[in-house]
Design a protein around this motif. Structure first.
Motif, PDB file in Angstrom:
ATOM      1  N   MET A 140      66.070  74.149  73.818  1.00 35.80           N
ATOM      2  CA  MET A 140      66.815  72.993  74.282  1.00 35.80           C
ATOM      3  C   MET A 140      67.910  72.656  73.287  1.00 35.80           C
ATOM      4  SD  MET A 140      64.039  69.929  73.555  1.00 35.80           S
ATOM      5  CE  MET A 140      65.061  68.726  74.397  1.00 35.80           C
ATOM      6  N   HIS A 161      65.803  81.164  80.160  1.00 34.85           N
ATOM      7  CA  HIS A 161      64.644  80.280  80.324  1.00 34.85           C
ATOM      8  C   HIS A 161      63.802  80.746  81.506  1.00 34.85           C
ATOM      9  CE1 HIS A 161      63.785  76.151  78.585  1.00 34.85           C
ATOM     10  NE2 HIS A 161      62.779  76.302  79.431  1.00 34.85           N
ATOM     11  N   ILE A 168      58.574  73.712  77.475  1.00 32.11           N
ATOM     12  CA  ILE A 168      59.911  73.117  77.546  1.00 32.11           C
ATOM     13  C   ILE A 168      60.403  73.385  78.963  1.00 32.11           C
ATOM     14  CG2 ILE A 168      62.259  73.123  76.645  1.00 32.11           C
ATOM     15  CD1 ILE A 168      61.210  73.985  73.969  1.00 32.11           C
ATOM     16  N   ASP A 171      64.348  72.142  83.152  1.00 33.55           N
ATOM     17  CA  ASP A 171      65.395  71.117  83.129  1.00 33.55           C
ATOM     18  C   ASP A 171      66.150  71.116  81.807  1.00 33.55           C
ATOM     19  OD1 ASP A 171      64.680  70.397  85.654  1.00 33.55           O
ATOM     20  OD2 ASP A 171      63.681  68.519  85.094  1.00 33.55           O
ATOM     21  N   ALA A 172      65.478  71.536  80.728  1.00 35.99           N
ATOM     22  CA  ALA A 172      66.127  71.575  79.416  1.00 35.99           C
ATOM     23  C   ALA A 172      67.266  72.581  79.395  1.00 35.99           C
ATOM     24  CB  ALA A 172      65.107  71.909  78.324  1.00 35.99           C
TER      25      ALA A 172
END
Length: 228
Positions: A140, A161, A168, A171-172
């Motif tokens: 992030m 990702h 995590i 959305d990060a």
């Protein structure tokens, strides 16, 4: 980060390093966790030396592992304080490794995983001379609002990702790309379907290709002169 940091290294396969790839591991791991990726990438990056330093602090959540800074997940500002505190020691390590190989700072690439990605983005975007590339897995961007005043350059960035990451959340990734774009820093990204908090084969392939392009040897243009 007052302690000296160190970790496993791999020399350039070609015998003479023309670039340096530094792996920054995640929370609770250590430098041994990522150095094997360097062994896999050496064929595509024969002129790159690799190093994977152990973070300076022991991790209370994983006593056999290390951390770049503590994480309790209870304080929303702890990541910001953590990357700021850890930056000077990592910067000093990067400078020393570049000097070891007699390389200029623009021949550096940072590769992070999870907490290591937080460090790679924070430190890489604030170095006096930007690195050649930043590659981040499952991480992030900390304090994106600070980039407009603190970023010193716009190095190529690739973020990867897994869409099933429960450590995590994905959305990060999108928060990071939005934050970088708001600071006018170009970023590429890849989403690995079905992947949790980790690195898959496709991520490794794309990461290696990205670094190979960013670290491609510079061509020196020669001006020809003619004599009358």
């Amino acid at each position: 980060m007052s302690q000296t940091i160190d970790g496993p290294r791999l020399p350039a396969a070609s015998g003479a390093a023309k670039s340096l790839v530094v792996f920054l591991h995640g929370f609770g791991a250590d430098g041994n966790d990522l150095i094997a990726i360097g062994a896999e990438w050496r064929r595509l990056l024969p002129d790159a030396a690799f190093v994977s330093p152990h973070a300076p602090e022991r991790c209370m959540a994983s006593p056999s592992g290390r951390q770049w800074f503590p994480l309790t997940f209870r304080d929303p500002d702890e990541r910001r304080r953590g990357v700021v505190a850890a930056r000077p020691g990592l910067d000093a390590f990067l400078d020393a490794e570049l000097a070891r190989h007699r390389l200029t700072p623009d021949r550096l690439a940072l590769v992070g995983f999870s907490q290591g990605t937080m460090m790679a983005l924070h430190v890489g975007l604030r170095r006096k001379i930007p690195p050649a590339a930043i590659l981040g897995f499952s991480g992030m961007l900390v304090s994106p609002e600070a980039l407009k005043t603190e970023a010193t350059g716009k190095p190529p960035i690739l973020l990867i990702h897994g869409d099933r990451d429960d450590v995590i959340p994905v959305d990060a990734l999108f928060a990071a790309t939005d934050g970088l774009s708001a600071a006018e820093i170009p970023v590429e990204w890849h989403l690995s379907p079905g992947l949790g908090h980790g690195i898959d084969g496709e991520g490794l392939r794309q990461g290696a290709a990205f670094l190979a392009g960013a670290l491609k040897p510079r061509r020196t243009s020669l001006r020809s002169t003619s004599q009358d």
